[in-house]
Design a protein around this motif. Structure first.
Motif, PDB file in Angstrom:
ATOM      1  N   GLN A   1      34.023  32.922 -45.387  1.00  0.00           N
ATOM      2  CA  GLN A   1      34.735  31.762 -44.856  1.00  0.00           C
ATOM      3  C   GLN A   1      34.282  30.479 -45.554  1.00  0.00           C
ATOM      4  O   GLN A   1      35.104  29.608 -45.872  1.00  0.00           O
ATOM      5  CB  GLN A   1      34.497  31.636 -43.352  1.00  0.00           C
TER       6      GLN A   1
ATOM      7  N   VAL B   1      32.081  42.987 -36.430  1.00  0.00           N
ATOM      8  CA  VAL B   1      31.021  42.174 -35.837  1.00  0.00           C
ATOM      9  C   VAL B   1      30.342  42.930 -34.701  1.00  0.00           C
ATOM     10  O   VAL B   1      29.106  42.954 -34.597  1.00  0.00           O
ATOM     11  CB  VAL B   1      31.580  40.829 -35.334  1.00  0.00           C
TER      12      VAL B   1
ATOM     13  N   TRP C   1      29.202  32.514 -34.767  1.00  0.00           N
ATOM     14  CA  TRP C   1      30.097  33.534 -35.334  1.00  0.00           C
ATOM     15  C   TRP C   1      30.155  34.756 -34.421  1.00  0.00           C
ATOM     16  O   TRP C   1      31.241  35.294 -34.152  1.00  0.00           O
ATOM     17  CB  TRP C   1      29.630  33.947 -36.726  1.00  0.00           C
TER      18      TRP C   1
ATOM     19  N   ASP D   1      35.110  40.244 -30.484  1.00  0.00           N
ATOM     20  CA  ASP D   1      36.100  41.318 -30.385  1.00  0.00           C
ATOM     21  C   ASP D   1      36.396  41.975 -31.734  1.00  0.00           C
ATOM     22  O   ASP D   1      37.119  42.977 -31.788  1.00  0.00           O
ATOM     23  CB  ASP D   1      37.415  40.773 -29.791  1.00  0.00           C
ATOM     24  N   ASP D   2      35.863  41.423 -32.800  1.00  0.00           N
ATOM     25  CA  ASP D   2      36.044  41.999 -34.127  1.00  0.00           C
ATOM     26  C   ASP D   2      35.194  43.275 -34.215  1.00  0.00           C
ATOM     27  O   ASP D   2      33.968  43.210 -34.037  1.00  0.00           O
ATOM     28  CB  ASP D   2      35.607  40.994 -35.184  1.00  0.00           C
TER      29      ASP D   2
ATOM     30  N   ASP E   1      32.154  33.842 -31.287  1.00  0.00           N
ATOM     31  CA  ASP E   1      33.584  33.599 -31.523  1.00  0.00           C
ATOM     32  C   ASP E   1      34.330  34.834 -32.011  1.00  0.00           C
ATOM     33  O   ASP E   1      35.565  34.873 -31.941  1.00  0.00           O
ATOM     34  CB  ASP E   1      33.769  32.475 -32.552  1.00  0.00           C
ATOM     35  N   HIS E   2      33.606  35.826 -32.542  1.00  0.00           N
ATOM     36  CA  HIS E   2      34.258  37.010 -33.113  1.00  0.00           C
ATOM     37  C   HIS E   2      33.763  38.297 -32.454  1.00  0.00           C
ATOM     38  O   HIS E   2      33.749  39.354 -33.085  1.00  0.00           O
ATOM     39  CB  HIS E   2      34.018  37.074 -34.626  1.00  0.00           C
TER      40      HIS E   2
END
Length: 240
Positions: free
Chosen positions: A98, A49, A39, A45-46, A42-43
């Protein structure tokens, strides 16, 4: 022993109060544990996060350049210790959100919980949640349950980010303000943790302990807080 409570607002803890502890420590933790690293990768750039990862590095004393594996090792250690760390709860909440959306997770409650909540709500009580789990995680858990989608039952959600630590009275004062309730005695808090009840009482709230058989706090000393083993033993009088 039955307990009589007269209140307008009912604020509820989740783990050990609404759900078995195993729902979190086994089902949800086991779901999140292998997914934390992927997670974060993959995230990355959030902003949510990225901020959580930065907080982990700071709280754990890691360097600003510490990689995902080092961050995940800290998160796993916090999970093993059941530490209520805000960045951990944030990341877990996103993963659980999710999982519920995909139908891979389902929340199961103690048998007395949903009938009581629905009855209280139908009689005019206003319900809110205060949990160490993130607001996103809370809402996700109520969205996919063995009793259907329960999100409409709750008017407000609070966590350690928007309210504060669960064992500090200032957090309960902040929640009362968030509820728009100027009379704290019109709020009752249900929790299985005596220290949380102490903090709520210090803020002027009514309190009821949940001593559920088989749960970690089943034999706890609840002191001056009335305690029950099931919501069936609570007689709630809803006041305006």
């Amino acid at each position: 022993m039955s307990v009589h409570v007269a209140a307008r607002w009912v604020v509820l803890d989740i783990e050990g109060t609404l759900t078995p502890t195993s729902q979190v420590h086994v089902v949800l933790y086991d779901y999140a544990r292998p997914r934390l690293g992927p997670w974060i990768r993959d995230h990355g750039d959030d902003p949510v996060v990225a901020e959580a990862v930065a907080q982990v590095r700071t709280e754990a004393g890691l360097s600003a350049q510490a990689g995902t594996d080092e961050v995940v090792a800290v998160l796993h250690a916090w999970m093993d210790a059941d530490r209520k760390a805000t960045p951990l709860k944030t990341l877990q909440g996103l993963i659980w959100q999710q999982g519920y959306a995909r139908g891979e997770l389902t929340t199961d409650y103690f048998p007395d919980v949903v009938p009581a909540l629905r009855s209280w709500r139908q009689r005019g009580a206003r319900l809110a949640v205060f949990s160490s789990g993130s607001v996103a995680g809370q809402k996700a858990s109520f969205s996919h349950t063995t009793a259907g989608d329960l999100r409409e039952l709750f008017a407000h959600h609070f966590d350690t980010v928007n309210a504060g630590p669960k064992r500090e009275h200032r957090s309960y004062e902040a929640i009362a303000a968030g509820l728009g309730e100027g009379e704290p005695r019109r709020i009752v808090f249900f929790s299985d943790v005596p220290a949380e009840l102490d903090a709520a009482a210090a803020a002027g709230w009514q309190t009821v302990g949940l001593a559920r058989p088989g749960e970690p706090y089943a034999d706890a000393d609840f002191g001056t807080h009335p305690a029950v083993s099931t919501f069936d033993d609570v007689r709630l009088e809803v006041i305006a």
